[in-house]
Design an enzyme around this catalytic site. Sequence first.
Site, PDB file in Angstrom:
ATOM      1  N   THR A 194       0.834  -1.142   0.070  1.00  0.00           N
ATOM      2  CA  THR A 194       0.067  -0.006  -0.066  1.00  0.00           C
ATOM      3  C   THR A 194       0.861   1.201   0.120  1.00  0.00           C
ATOM      4  O   THR A 194       0.398   2.497  -0.064  1.00  0.00           O
ATOM      5  CB  THR A 194      -0.904  -0.067   1.410  1.00  0.00           C
ATOM      6  OG1 THR A 194      -0.280  -0.283   2.360  1.00  0.00           O
ATOM      7  CG2 THR A 194      -2.050  -1.042   0.977  1.00  0.00           C
ATOM      8  N   SER A 202       3.334   4.525   0.810  1.00  0.00           N
ATOM      9  CA  SER A 202       3.439   5.661   1.862  1.00  0.00           C
ATOM     10  C   SER A 202       2.862   6.777   1.332  1.00  0.00           C
ATOM     11  O   SER A 202       2.603   7.102  -0.065  1.00  0.00           O
ATOM     12  CB  SER A 202       5.011   5.640   2.125  1.00  0.00           C
ATOM     13  OG  SER A 202       5.593   6.331   1.014  1.00  0.00           O
ATOM     14  N   ILE A 212      13.581  15.095  -2.644  1.00  0.00           N
ATOM     15  CA  ILE A 212      12.224  15.639  -3.102  1.00  0.00           C
ATOM     16  C   ILE A 212      12.562  17.095  -3.029  1.00  0.00           C
ATOM     17  O   ILE A 212      12.075  17.859  -3.828  1.00  0.00           O
ATOM     18  CB  ILE A 212      11.046  15.363  -2.432  1.00  0.00           C
ATOM     19  CG1 ILE A 212      10.770  13.880  -2.431  1.00  0.00           C
ATOM     20  CG2 ILE A 212       9.853  15.954  -2.769  1.00  0.00           C
ATOM     21  CD1 ILE A 212       9.558  13.026  -1.915  1.00  0.00           C
ATOM     22  N   HIS A 240      35.791   5.106 -25.481  1.00  0.00           N
ATOM     23  CA  HIS A 240      36.056   6.641 -25.615  1.00  0.00           C
ATOM     24  C   HIS A 240      35.632   7.196 -26.639  1.00  0.00           C
ATOM     25  O   HIS A 240      35.849   6.601 -27.744  1.00  0.00           O
ATOM     26  CB  HIS A 240      37.764   6.548 -25.571  1.00  0.00           C
ATOM     27  CG  HIS A 240      38.424   7.912 -25.640  1.00  0.00           C
ATOM     28  ND1 HIS A 240      38.455   8.701 -24.598  1.00  0.00           N
ATOM     29  CD2 HIS A 240      38.840   8.598 -26.794  1.00  0.00           C
ATOM     30  CE1 HIS A 240      39.050  10.107 -25.249  1.00  0.00           C
ATOM     31  NE2 HIS A 240      39.291   9.891 -26.311  1.00  0.00           N
TER      32      HIS A 240
END
Length: 473
Positions: free
Chosen positions: A153, A155, A193, A452
């Site tokens: 479920t 957060s 965040i 490279h």
Amino acid sequence: MDAYDVMVIGGGPAGYVAAIRAAQLGFRVACVDAFERGGKASLGGTCLNVGCIPSKAMLDSSERFEMIQHDAAEHGIQVDGARVDLGKMLGRKEGVVDKLTGGIAYLFKKNKVTSFHGLGRLVRQDEGGWVVAVSENGGAGTEVVARHVIVATGSSPRELPLAPFGGHVVENSGALAFEQVPGKLGIIGAGVIGVELGSVWRRLGAQVTILEALPGFLMAADEAVSKEALKQFQKQGLEFHFGVNISAVEQDDSGVTVTYTEKEQEITARFDKLIVSIGRVPNTAGLGAEAVGLELDERGFVKVDGHYRTNLPGVYAVGDVIGGAMLAHKAEEEGVALAEMLAGQAGHVNYDVIPWVIYTSPEIAWAGLTEKQAKEKGHSVKAGQFPFSANGRALGHGDPRGFVKVVADADTDKILGVHMVGPNVSELIGETVAIMEFGGSAEDLARTVHAHPTLSEVVKEAALAADKRALHM
């Protein structure tokens, strides 16, 4: 009553991946998810709908705008009068989200996963397995039974008691939907965040102030990385305040006033919008945990053992709802591992080498131990560091900021951690995670041929630098 082998409660990264993998393994699977976007059911949870995906879309759009404004001239490209059409930018973001969430619905159909839109609640255990009440679209719903139930479920953003969400005080989803660029934007929390959203709106013209309770910046990262990142962000115009204590948040029709203490001095700041980003809390409300005796820890996370089993037989949990690193890729791997365990296979997640990424500019990425952590664990440590400023591709790209740092055991040469700040390090970290997953050494990384010119050569040079034999520095 419909019967399933596996019932997944939650359609975010942990849940939808667990459902798909279980279906691939031959189980009859159902998944119930209550997430809505724009008044319609939308699989993918926070990550795809209002988190990882839309934030990266906005980061990319805003970075392009900043490049046109500040970097194009260096490349001989003259652009006059560039401006932001915020409505179109937000529309593009929503289009990206629609494509991906619709893709999950397609994958469910392809793999014959039955999808319910609504809330799932554990009711009771009977001889057929666990009965789950599925309340679809706010109606009375129905009951299904499953031999195995997976709780995924997820957060939700944690509220600051002084500043409940609403009005000019928003969490991540609200911060991705401003109708106009705020003149002054406040952010409480200097984590992933906070700095990502701060970067988006700073590039689009906001004056951004970030308030952090901890005494330093990105204290989970290697000290060299956090120091370099902070220097770059401050140079861009992000304003940081550390060790602050918020004492009051008051909002009116035109904005928000925040009162805080910093270095024993009380300060009052005024913002047009305030983003609160102080962590996340598990979604267990409405799950029926108390009624059926599902055990939660003191912070509300579902308690599981090493095989994701709860205290209830036949009930498992994965993803954010069990705590640990709240990362979509960690949740996905747990979903896969659990589905494979249910099929009798050896599902496994190596938590020691999960990569962390912050999609700012420069990007930040790391996996494994910091140099400080390695020493605290008793390792004899050697470290190698190599800058992007000595890399041809970075110079040609016009972004030579940052470096790669390799931390290894001085006795065994085993790589203990890799830490990066610079261009595209979100992609570069994958190579080092693969090496670490197989217990590889700095020598293994150093002896691997890298094309490279590429940014990946900085990774090779950092591994060489661990033995003081970098070639280009």
